[in-house]
Design a protein around this motif. Structure first.
Motif, PDB file in Angstrom:
ATOM      1  N   MET A 189      60.824 -66.318  59.568  1.00 51.22           N
ATOM      2  CA  MET A 189      60.102 -65.079  59.310  1.00 51.22           C
ATOM      3  C   MET A 189      61.058 -64.017  58.800  1.00 51.22           C
ATOM      4  SD  MET A 189      57.010 -65.833  60.255  1.00 51.22           S
ATOM      5  CE  MET A 189      56.189 -64.249  60.330  1.00 51.22           C
ATOM      6  N   GLY A 190      60.504 -63.081  58.054  1.00 54.01           N
ATOM      7  CA  GLY A 190      61.305 -61.967  57.575  1.00 54.01           C
ATOM      8  C   GLY A 190      60.561 -60.662  57.736  1.00 54.01           C
ATOM      9  N   VAL A 191      61.318 -59.574  57.717  1.00 55.32           N
ATOM     10  CA  VAL A 191      60.718 -58.243  57.806  1.00 55.32           C
ATOM     11  C   VAL A 191      61.549 -57.285  56.958  1.00 55.32           C
ATOM     12  CG1 VAL A 191      62.008 -57.577  59.874  1.00 55.32           C
ATOM     13  CG2 VAL A 191      59.831 -56.482  59.382  1.00 55.32           C
ATOM     14  N   SER A 192      60.862 -56.385  56.266  1.00 54.36           N
ATOM     15  CA  SER A 192      61.524 -55.403  55.410  1.00 54.36           C
ATOM     16  C   SER A 192      61.424 -54.031  56.064  1.00 54.36           C
ATOM     17  CB  SER A 192      60.850 -55.376  54.027  1.00 54.36           C
ATOM     18  OG  SER A 192      61.452 -54.399  53.204  1.00 54.36           O
ATOM     19  N   ILE A 193      62.594 -53.379  56.253  1.00 49.54           N
ATOM     20  CA  ILE A 193      62.639 -52.061  56.878  1.00 49.54           C
ATOM     21  C   ILE A 193      62.862 -51.019  55.786  1.00 49.54           C
ATOM     22  CG2 ILE A 193      63.659 -50.668  58.703  1.00 49.54           C
ATOM     23  CD1 ILE A 193      62.604 -53.365  59.685  1.00 49.54           C
ATOM     24  N   PRO A 194      61.894 -50.147  55.561  1.00 42.48           N
ATOM     25  CA  PRO A 194      62.038 -49.162  54.468  1.00 42.48           C
ATOM     26  C   PRO A 194      63.209 -48.209  54.696  1.00 42.48           C
ATOM     27  CG  PRO A 194      59.754 -49.275  55.263  1.00 42.48           C
ATOM     28  CD  PRO A 194      60.602 -50.020  56.245  1.00 42.48           C
ATOM     29  N   ASN A 195      63.950 -47.929  53.609  1.00 44.64           N
ATOM     30  CA  ASN A 195      64.960 -46.861  53.564  1.00 44.64           C
ATOM     31  C   ASN A 195      66.044 -46.995  54.634  1.00 44.64           C
ATOM     32  OD1 ASN A 195      63.357 -45.544  51.504  1.00 44.64           O
ATOM     33  ND2 ASN A 195      62.030 -44.793  53.138  1.00 44.64           N
TER      34      ASN A 195
ATOM     35  N   ILE B 114      65.052 -66.796  69.209  1.00 45.40           N
ATOM     36  CA  ILE B 114      65.458 -66.788  67.807  1.00 45.40           C
ATOM     37  C   ILE B 114      66.870 -67.359  67.731  1.00 45.40           C
ATOM     38  CG2 ILE B 114      65.911 -65.332  65.797  1.00 45.40           C
ATOM     39  CD1 ILE B 114      63.997 -63.259  67.125  1.00 45.40           C
ATOM     40  N   GLU B 115      67.059 -68.341  66.868  1.00 46.32           N
ATOM     41  CA  GLU B 115      68.378 -68.976  66.778  1.00 46.32           C
ATOM     42  C   GLU B 115      69.400 -68.049  66.129  1.00 46.32           C
ATOM     43  OE1 GLU B 115      68.511 -72.912  65.180  1.00 46.32           O
ATOM     44  OE2 GLU B 115      66.632 -73.491  66.149  1.00 46.32           O
ATOM     45  N   THR B 116      69.065 -67.547  64.946  1.00 47.17           N
ATOM     46  CA  THR B 116      70.007 -66.698  64.207  1.00 47.17           C
ATOM     47  C   THR B 116      69.226 -65.658  63.417  1.00 47.17           C
ATOM     48  OG1 THR B 116      71.560 -68.536  63.987  1.00 47.17           O
ATOM     49  CG2 THR B 116      71.890 -66.662  62.516  1.00 47.17           C
ATOM     50  N   ILE B 117      69.891 -64.524  63.163  1.00 50.11           N
ATOM     51  CA  ILE B 117      69.284 -63.445  62.379  1.00 50.11           C
ATOM     52  C   ILE B 117      70.210 -63.125  61.210  1.00 50.11           C
ATOM     53  CG2 ILE B 117      68.416 -61.083  62.424  1.00 50.11           C
ATOM     54  CD1 ILE B 117      68.076 -61.379  65.459  1.00 50.11           C
ATOM     55  N   PHE B 118      69.663 -63.193  60.004  1.00 47.85           N
ATOM     56  CA  PHE B 118      70.383 -62.782  58.798  1.00 47.85           C
ATOM     57  C   PHE B 118      69.862 -61.412  58.366  1.00 47.85           C
ATOM     58  CE2 PHE B 118      70.542 -67.504  58.167  1.00 47.85           C
ATOM     59  CZ  PHE B 118      71.918 -67.625  58.312  1.00 47.85           C
ATOM     60  N   TRP B 119      70.667 -60.754  57.536  1.00 50.28           N
ATOM     61  CA  TRP B 119      70.211 -59.476  56.988  1.00 50.28           C
ATOM     62  C   TRP B 119      70.645 -59.354  55.529  1.00 50.28           C
ATOM     63  CZ3 TRP B 119      74.446 -56.809  55.323  1.00 50.28           C
ATOM     64  CH2 TRP B 119      75.661 -57.044  55.989  1.00 50.28           C
ATOM     65  N   LEU B 120      69.933 -58.503  54.807  1.00 47.07           N
ATOM     66  CA  LEU B 120      70.242 -58.257  53.396  1.00 47.07           C
ATOM     67  C   LEU B 120      69.968 -56.793  53.100  1.00 47.07           C
ATOM     68  CD1 LEU B 120      69.358 -60.404  50.314  1.00 47.07           C
ATOM     69  CD2 LEU B 120      68.769 -58.005  50.305  1.00 47.07           C
TER      70      LEU B 120
ATOM     71  N   ILE C  93      66.010 -61.573  58.340  1.00 43.58           N
ATOM     72  CA  ILE C  93      65.413 -62.912  58.325  1.00 43.58           C
ATOM     73  C   ILE C  93      65.710 -63.571  59.667  1.00 43.58           C
ATOM     74  CG2 ILE C  93      65.492 -65.207  57.275  1.00 43.58           C
ATOM     75  CD1 ILE C  93      66.191 -63.787  54.633  1.00 43.58           C
ATOM     76  N   PHE C  94      64.637 -63.986  60.340  1.00 46.06           N
ATOM     77  CA  PHE C  94      64.739 -64.609  61.659  1.00 46.06           C
ATOM     78  C   PHE C  94      64.363 -66.078  61.502  1.00 46.06           C
ATOM     79  CE2 PHE C  94      63.175 -60.284  61.882  1.00 46.06           C
ATOM     80  CZ  PHE C  94      64.102 -59.661  62.697  1.00 46.06           C
ATOM     81  N   TYR C  95      65.214 -66.985  61.916  1.00 50.74           N
ATOM     82  CA  TYR C  95      64.831 -68.386  61.811  1.00 50.74           C
ATOM     83  C   TYR C  95      65.041 -69.095  63.140  1.00 50.74           C
ATOM     84  CZ  TYR C  95      69.617 -70.252  61.492  1.00 50.74           C
ATOM     85  OH  TYR C  95      70.898 -70.615  61.753  1.00 50.74           O
ATOM     86  N   GLY C  96      64.264 -70.173  63.281  1.00 56.40           N
ATOM     87  CA  GLY C  96      64.315 -70.942  64.502  1.00 56.40           C
ATOM     88  C   GLY C  96      63.225 -70.586  65.480  1.00 56.40           C
ATOM     89  N   ILE C  97      62.328 -69.649  65.108  1.00 58.73           N
ATOM     90  CA  ILE C  97      61.201 -69.310  65.987  1.00 58.73           C
ATOM     91  C   ILE C  97      60.237 -70.487  65.992  1.00 58.73           C
ATOM     92  CG2 ILE C  97      59.350 -67.659  66.434  1.00 58.73           C
ATOM     93  CD1 ILE C  97      60.863 -65.673  64.668  1.00 58.73           C
ATOM     94  N   LYS C  98      59.842 -70.938  67.179  1.00 62.84           N
ATOM     95  CA  LYS C  98      58.914 -72.055  67.270  1.00 62.84           C
ATOM     96  C   LYS C  98      57.495 -71.584  66.955  1.00 62.84           C
ATOM     97  CE  LYS C  98      61.656 -74.546  70.701  1.00 62.84           C
ATOM     98  NZ  LYS C  98      61.693 -75.117  72.057  1.00 62.84           N
TER      99      LYS C  98
END
Length: 579
Positions: free
Chosen positions: A316-322, A345-351, A387-392
């Motif tokens: 899953m991903g989420v966009s945080i404005p500004n 949640i296994e790991t969290i990425f960011w961009l 970006i959150f991955y590993g959520i069942k």
């Protein structure tokens, strides 16, 4: 015989134009300030406070005066030297010539003031004292105003207010019912209504076009700050309507209440399906004041052959404005806060998607399609993506906890409290499978009509059927809900059988209702709003007990009258309840 005059004016109405008048006032003593030569008294009644001045001689005649004594005074209105412009009577005071103590008071268990020192237990035990305080008194005034506005609006729109029975038969409606033993009919019981559901449907069958009722309902379940075991419902039903008819009418109804009562202009209500609400927010009661919602990314990474992410069951991903200006240190702090919540949640990425449309990401070692990713997100320059991955998959409900934690970490709580964002959730599942009892249960109640396009699933795949149902959510709180009702006898019987009821049980529990289907049931639907919750939302409060005259505590007890309580043996015997 001379009649007793307790007051010529109330304590909230005297002003400069009344200077020089002889007046009689009665009320409770809010404060006493003894300055030696004179004594100031704040006299309080339902309407407000008036300052009194007692001479030393008059005070000497009444040395025992104390807070919450009830007194009657006569005197002359004068202009106040030290004016208090915060209250209507703040420019005058009354010079007391006569004083009579009408009743005495012991020392109250807490301060009878706007800012009290009383805890909730004390305030509920002595609720009659708590009601003297302006916050509670004003809440009850607001409740009256809203109830009056509801009655006027619905009456003007063709609704007829009709009372339905309180002592009824038990029918399974989801929550536990309170039961009342019958003295006359040995070992038989009435049930208190969880809602007037079947009766309002019978009114529609009876030819009533539009019905409403502000009604007490009862559910034997755990109480909490936003729920009571007895609560008040705004109950409505209409014939020959579809979902859009009801949503449009009651959107205008809610807008009218907010505008007339609090001068709040609500924006148009959004509508989203139950399935989309779960996907985007992880809950069917989302708070959408802050535009943060989740996006499924598994397909995105699968199509781009990003093996490391596409192999995960749920991404899953989420966009945080500004928020692209956040430092890496601050982003890592947010990530650590989230990980502490045990959301699996296994790991969290960011961009970071900078305003100049460049990128900086924690995925640089294996990510080479940042531009495609921000397009998929529909992100704007300046946004921060997580970006959150590993959520069942079966843990999707944790998305709501994750979202609320993100909002908390971004310090958006205060902003969230400033706006009102109503939302209709529609197309709920009709039935859900309960593993514990190995039966289907109604998602709302068993009288909800399935969506026309899903009826063909009903007999063999009932879990795939969506219903013509809807809930109104405001700022994450369910304010009301309803549905289009079943008017086809075969569909009604089939749904009851899916719930595991035999033909005999259907006849026993719902026979009176099913029999009514033999005489022509019109298409109809309705909705019910929680009055207590509606008022608390209007006032921006969370605890509905503050808007109920005599509430129960979170254990379902009335601390003031000590209810519930034991019955004596002779009473139990009379009710045939002794073993």
């Amino acid at each position: 015989m001379n009649e007793i005059i307790y007051r010529t004016h109330n304590c909230g109405e005297l002003c400069k134009k009344d200077i020089g008048k002889n007046v009689v006032l009665s009320g409770w003593i809010q404060k006493l300030r003894n300055l030696g030569s004179i004594t100031f008294i704040d006299l309080r009644d339902y309407f407000g406070i008036t300052q009194l001045i007692l001479s030393k001689k008059l005070k000497k005649k009444n040395p025992e005066l104390g807070k919450e004594f009830i007194i009657k005074i006569s005197g002359i209105v004068g202009e106040r030297v030290s004016k208090n412009y915060k209250i209507y009577t703040g420019e005058i005071e009354v010079f007391v010539s006569q004083l009579e103590i009408l009743n005495y008071s012991t020392k109250p268990p807490f301060l009878i003031e706007d800012q009290t020192d009383g805890d909730e237990v004390s305030r509920m035990k002595y609720r009659y004292l708590d009601i003297r305080r302006n916050p509670i008194k004003n809440n009850l005034k607001l409740r009256h105003k809203i109830s009056l506005e509801i009655r006027n609006f619905l009456s003007k729109n063709g609704f007829l207010e009709i009372e339905t029975p309180i002592l009824i038969n038990h029918t399974p409606e989801g929550a536990r019912s309170f039961v009342v033993p019958s003295r006359i009919h040995s070992r038989k019981f009435y049930s208190l209504p969880q809602s007037p559901q079947l009766f309002k449907q019978l009114l529609m069958i009876g030819g009533i076009d539009r019905y409403f009722q502000i009604v007490k309902c009862f559910r034997d379940e755990d109480a909490r700050s936003d729920r009571q075991i007895e609560f008040t419902q705004i109950d409505c039903e209409m014939v020959f309507v579809n979902v859009n008819d009801i949503l449009s009418f009651f959107e205008n109804f809610i807008k009218h209440i907010f505008k007339e009562v609090k001068n709040i202009q609500l924006e148009p209500f959004k509508r989203i399906s139950y399935s989309d609400a779960i996907k985007m927010y992880g809950t069917d009661t989302p708070d959408i004041q802050i535009d943060i919602k989740f996006l499924e990314l598994k397909d995105f990474f699968f199509k781009r052959n990003s093996f490391f992410l596409k192999k995960k069951e749920f991404t899953m991903g989420v966009s945080i404005p500004n928020r692209s200006h956040y430092t890496c240190e601050k982003i890592n702090f947010i990530i650590e806060q989230i990980k502490q919540k045990e959301l699996e949640i296994e790991t969290i990425f960011w961009l970071k998607y900078f305003p100049d449309k460049t990128f900086f990401s924690s995925m640089n070692s294996f990510m080479n399609n940042e531009e495609d990713l921000v397009k998929y997100f529909k992100a704007n320059p300046g946004d921060l993506l997580f970006i959150f991955y590993g959520i069942k998959t079966e843990k999707k409900h944790k998305l709501n906890q994750l979202r609320l934690e993100i909002i908390h970490c971004l310090n958006l709580i205060e902003k969230r409290k400033k706006t009102l964002k109503p939302l209709w959730i529609i197309d709920f599942p009709l039935l859900e499978w309960n593993e514990n009892i190995q039966k289907y249960k109604p998602f709302h109640h068993p009288f909800t009509n399935p969506k026309k396009e899903d009826v063909h699933f009903l007999e063999h795949f009932p879990e795939n059927v969506r219903s013509q149902s809807y809930d109104l959510i405001i700022n994450g709180v369910e304010i009301g809900g309803g549905s289009i009702r079943i008017h086809n006898k075969n569909i009604q019987n089939l749904i009851l059988k899916h719930l595991g009821l035999s033909t005999k049980e259907i006849q026993s529990q719902f026979g009176f209702f099913i029999n009514a289907f033999e005489y022509g049931v019109p298409p109809h639907g309705g909705i019910a709003f929680g009055l207590d919750r509606l008022i608390s939302i209007l006032e921006g409060k969370e605890n509905i007990k503050e808007f109920i005259a005599f509430p129960k505590n979170n254990s379902g007890k009335d601390l003031m009258i000590n209810a519930p309580y034991f019955l004596e043996k002779n009473k139990l015997k009379e009710l045939n309840l002794l073993l």
